[in-house]
Design an enzyme around this catalytic site. Structure first.
Site, mmCIF file in Angstrom:
data_model
loop_
_atom_site.group_PDB
_atom_site.id
_atom_site.type_symbol
_atom_site.label_atom_id
_atom_site.label_comp_id
_atom_site.label_asym_id
_atom_site.label_seq_id
_atom_site.Cartn_x
_atom_site.Cartn_y
_atom_site.Cartn_z
ATOM 1 N N LYS A 19 0.847 -1.309 0.050
ATOM 2 C CA LYS A 19 -0.041 -0.010 -0.102
ATOM 3 C C LYS A 19 0.827 1.333 0.072
ATOM 4 O O LYS A 19 0.452 2.178 -0.749
ATOM 5 C CB LYS A 19 -0.731 0.101 1.408
ATOM 6 C CG LYS A 19 -1.593 1.269 1.629
ATOM 7 C CD LYS A 19 -2.040 1.322 2.933
ATOM 8 C CE LYS A 19 -2.767 2.714 3.232
ATOM 9 N NZ LYS A 19 -4.118 2.947 2.394
ATOM 10 N N LYS A 115 -17.542 -6.942 -5.617
ATOM 11 C CA LYS A 115 -17.131 -7.943 -4.706
ATOM 12 C C LYS A 115 -16.715 -9.181 -5.426
ATOM 13 O O LYS A 115 -17.459 -9.696 -6.031
ATOM 14 C CB LYS A 115 -18.167 -8.011 -3.578
ATOM 15 C CG LYS A 115 -18.402 -6.622 -2.965
ATOM 16 C CD LYS A 115 -17.138 -6.257 -1.907
ATOM 17 C CE LYS A 115 -17.263 -4.910 -1.510
ATOM 18 N NZ LYS A 115 -18.194 -5.179 0.022
ATOM 19 N N GLY A 442 -21.395 10.193 4.103
ATOM 20 C CA GLY A 442 -21.270 10.097 5.355
ATOM 21 C C GLY A 442 -19.612 10.717 5.616
ATOM 22 O O GLY A 442 -19.488 11.685 6.482
ATOM 23 N N CYS A 526 -6.535 -0.910 2.523
ATOM 24 C CA CYS A 526 -6.544 -1.951 3.625
ATOM 25 C C CYS A 526 -7.518 -1.779 4.607
ATOM 26 O O CYS A 526 -7.638 -0.309 5.116
ATOM 27 C CB CYS A 526 -5.000 -2.177 4.293
ATOM 28 S SG CYS A 526 -4.082 -2.438 2.716
ATOM 29 N N HIS A 704 -13.978 6.408 -6.024
ATOM 30 C CA HIS A 704 -12.751 5.321 -5.885
ATOM 31 C C HIS A 704 -11.811 5.751 -7.282
ATOM 32 O O HIS A 704 -10.848 5.131 -7.301
ATOM 33 C CB HIS A 704 -13.208 3.701 -6.370
ATOM 34 C CG HIS A 704 -14.065 3.646 -5.129
ATOM 35 N ND1 HIS A 704 -15.367 3.469 -4.997
ATOM 36 C CD2 HIS A 704 -13.545 2.817 -3.903
ATOM 37 C CE1 HIS A 704 -15.778 3.071 -3.976
ATOM 38 N NE2 HIS A 704 -14.700 2.598 -3.262
#
Length: 764
Positions: A19, A115, A442, A526, A704
């Protein structure tokens, strides 16, 4: 000798090295050569860890810079036309497909992401076109296998099977049968296998996880022709299924022309007897007996008993492995500093699971290996851990169990007072929102300063009041930014929250937390899932003070933000000693208490996010109704303790709703927000055909990707949405939370979103 092997290892590194390297490269702080070198170091380290654990076969090809499905798309040259000038062998092509942007090359719309089966891991969806041709265009699996061989390792390259790759893809443009592309795909796979054979590779693992799903007959029949073609490639094929049992496909699968089968005996232990009876005499059976998706220590005594008959009947044709790739668990328990010794003794991460697999193999092999003191010690520790955990007071809470039992006698606890039509009139009168009201999901950017303050507070370097002051200042700033942008319904921004599940787990009884238990969700994202160790309850309010403070800063409505019971369950490591239903109902009751307290604190809109409800579906449709019944019931229990005037929102992202739309409607949320930006509003088809009765916010801003959507793009998407859903029931919002983005791009995108909504109102 019983062969032990692994299906895949976590790629991110024990300290999230992957990452950090990726994000440094994207920022321009790392060169491409330095990034590639970090990947090489990580692969070498992980191969050595597995070898040191005693495994006989080490997987290669399980490493990915973003996602293993995307790796295969590049291997096949399946690069969409908008990246047509790109080189499939260039890592920047991979990053542009995954996130829309890379340090080189022109930005473009990122590929769709969803997913991976019923996990919280995301994959990049292959884009398929009629008459598409494939060719070997990226040789990463060959290069990485060569690396491992040079290190003296006995390797087992891993490929996602051609049928699974096609099944996971989505048709773009003219409609056609995806199986029309199969011959071209298989030709590339044959080339890869032939090249691996030239490298003296003996075994290749080909994953076909779709075998545990309900497949059309023509797809089931295609397996025989595919593997007939691949059997001539001079390597032995281990065909791997996982995440469930073979069930109705057992006869077909055992007769495929492959040299071995891997099955998931954690998800479906009952499939073993039938396979032992039907397995041809030349085939290997790989038994996936160590849970690759959870962190509990294996009951080695129980596993050895489970495999006793298999070992007697198969001998060295029995292999031992985890149930699936260890991608879904953290790397190494030895890195943990926050777990007490007792709890630590109950757990096993990827490195420890490899050791468990090795020990099982040594005991089944027998002889001096089975009497090794280290082996005997691990078995003894396993027995003790299982016994202590079963009796522990940390696990059982009588009051919680009684409260769940009482649900059976309360017939109204999961119903709002009035139907949606009545509630909607009351809510619209109270909130007085315009058409196409704007809001966000949110979270707002988690800046380095915010994370530093949380870290200092956690370490005791910052006192509680100073921490509260810092978070309140961030809330004030976030509220002012939203007011300035012109958003209609505001949020407090969640500066105090590390993760949407971990934050709540830290305040609930029955959870435990790791310091370094990171797992990959997608790309460089992550998460550190909490561990549900026992019965769950809410000892005190969790979000009230922050929400009350935020609402005091503005005259506009501020949403209270909660994570729903199903999502907390799915995005945690659950207990394996009670049903998922039991844990979910406990979570629902705890969240119900929080929802009621938010309403009492003056919060008129409460969002209960359930992005995981679709991914929690069992992979066989016959098992869906039972799951959906308790999942929907859990949401309704959490949401139904408030007055009609209180508006309940929920959020779901990256979900295919067509097959479960009636259950989504049964959740009876007043407003649902969903992802539609990458799928060009396709997901709304299900809501239109079902005539979904409540309000919907189709996400128009793909968070994203760093790309900022234009006003015209957003209006185009919302115009499409208004063709499917009455405009009076449409909201305008991003497709997910904004915590991973930076403020400049967020403000630019939200400004465009608000302007787009104003334009839509003006033209209505």
């Amino acid at each position: 000798m019983i062969t032990t092997h692994n299906l895949g290892f976590p790629r991110i590194g024990a300290n999230r090295e992957l990452k950090k390297a990726q994000e440094s490269y994207w920022r321009g702080d790392l060169t491409k050569a330095e990034l590639l070198e970090e990947g090489r170091r990580l692969r070498e380290r992980h191969w050595q860890l597995q070898k040191e654990s005693g495994l006989h076969l080490i997987p290669t090809g399980d490493f990915a810079w973003y996602d293993q499905v995307l790796n295969h798309s590049l291997m096949l040259g399946a690069v969409p036309e908008r990246f047509s000038e790109a080189d499939p062998d260039d890592i920047d092509t991979l990053f542009r497909m995954a996130r829309g942007r890379a340090p080189t090359g022109e930005p473009a719309a990122a590929c769709e992401m969803t997913k991976w089966f019923d996990t919280n891991y995301h994959y990049i969806v292959p884009e398929l076109h009629k008459d598409q041709k494939f060719q070997l265009s990226n040789a990463a699996i060959l290069d990485e296998t060569a690396e491992a061989i040079e290190q003296g390792l006995r390797v087992k390259p891993v490929l996602i099977g051609p049928l699974s790759w096609l099944w996971l893809g989505k048709v773009k443009g003219e409609s056609f049968d995806r199986l029309e592309l199969l011959d071209s795909v298989v030709e590339v796979y044959g080339s890869v296998l032939a090249k691996l054979a030239e490298m003296n590779v003996e075994w290749v693992q080909i994953d076909e996880p779709i075998l545990v799903q309900d497949l059309p007959q023509e797809w089931n029949q295609a397996f025989e022709s595919v593997y007939n073609r691949l059997q001539s490639c001079n390597v032995k094929i281990l065909l791997a299924s996982y995440f469930g049992g073979l069930n109705g496909t057992t006869t077909t699968v055992v007769n495929l022309p492959v040299d071995g089968l891997h099955i998931d005996l954690v998800r479906d232990p009952e499939q073993l007897p039938a396979l032992l009876d039907r397995l041809p005499a030349y085939k290997v059976l790989s038994a996936g007996v160590v849970n690759g998706r959870n962190v509990w220590r294996s009951d080695l005594k129980q596993i050895l008993q489970q495999l006793k008959e298999a070992e007697e009947r198969l001998g060295d044709r029995l292999w031992v492995a985890p149930s699936c790739s260890l991608l879904h668990v953290p790397v190494d328990l030895e890195n943990e500093t926050e777990l007490d010794d007792e709890l630590k003794s109950w757990l096993a991460f990827a490195r420890q699971k490899c050791k468990e697999i090795s020990v099982i193999g040594q005991v089944l092999t027998g002889g001096h290996q089975a009497q090794d003191p280290a082996v005997l010690k691990l078995i003894s520790e396993s027995e003790e851990a299982v016994s202590v955990r079963q009796k522990s007071q940390r696990v059982h809470n009588t009051l919680v169990e009684q409260r769940v039992t009482a649900l059976k006698d309360d017939k109204d606890i999961d119903h709002r007072h009035s139907p949606y039509a009545v509630r909607a009139n009351l809510q619209h009168e109270k909130l007085n929102q315009p058409e196409f009201p704007t809001t966000t999901i949110g979270s707002f950017p988690q800046t380095r300063e915010i994370r530093q303050k949380r870290l200092e507070f956690r370490k005791g370097e910052l006192d509680e009041q100073s921490y509260i002051d810092a978070m309140q200042e961030e809330i004030r700033s976030t509220i002012k930014r939203q007011e300035s942008l012109g958003l209609d319904v505001l949020v407090h921004g969640e500066a105090e929250r590390n993760d949407m599940v971990e934050y709540f787990g830290e305040q609930l009884e029955g959870f435990a937390f790791t310091a370094n238990g990171w797992v990959q969700s997608y790309g460089s994202r992550c998460v550190k899932p909490p561990i549900i160790i026992g019965d769950v309850s809410r000892p005190e309010p969790m979000t009230i003070s922050w929400s009350r403070y935020a609402q005091a800063q503005t005259s506009q409505p501020v949403k209270g933000m909660l994570t729903g019971p199903v999502t907390i369950l799915c995005w945690s490591f659950p207990r394996d000693d009670v049903s998922r239903e039991e844990s979910c109902l406990q979570l629902a009751l705890a969240l119900r208490d929080e929802v009621v307290d938010l309403e009492k604190a003056g919060i008129g809109i409460i969002q209960i996010d359930e992005p995981a409800i679709r991914e929690g579906l069992p992979l066989r449709k016959a098992d869906w109704p039972a799951y959906l019944e308790w999942a929907v019931k859990s949401f309704r229990i959490a949401a139904s303790g408030v007055k009609d005037e209180t508006q309940i929102h929920t959020h779901m992202c990256y979900s295919e709703f067509n097959d479960i739309i009636e259950y989504i409607a049964a959740m009876d949320a007043d407003v649902i927000t969903i992802e539609t930006s990458r799928s060009d509003m396709e997901l709304l088809d299900a809501f239109e055909e079902f005539e979904y009765p409540n309000e919907i916010g189709p996400g128009v801003y793909d968070i994203h990707s760093p790309n900022v959507p234009s006003i015209e793009w957003i209006q185009q998407l919302m115009t499409k949405a208004a063709e499917k859903i009455p405009k009076q029931r449409l909201w305008v919002n991003p497709d997910c939370g904004l915590k991973t983005r930076d403020w400049p791009e967020v403000e630019a995108a939200l400004k465009n979103m608000v302007e787009a909504a104003k334009g839509l109102r003006a033209s209505a």
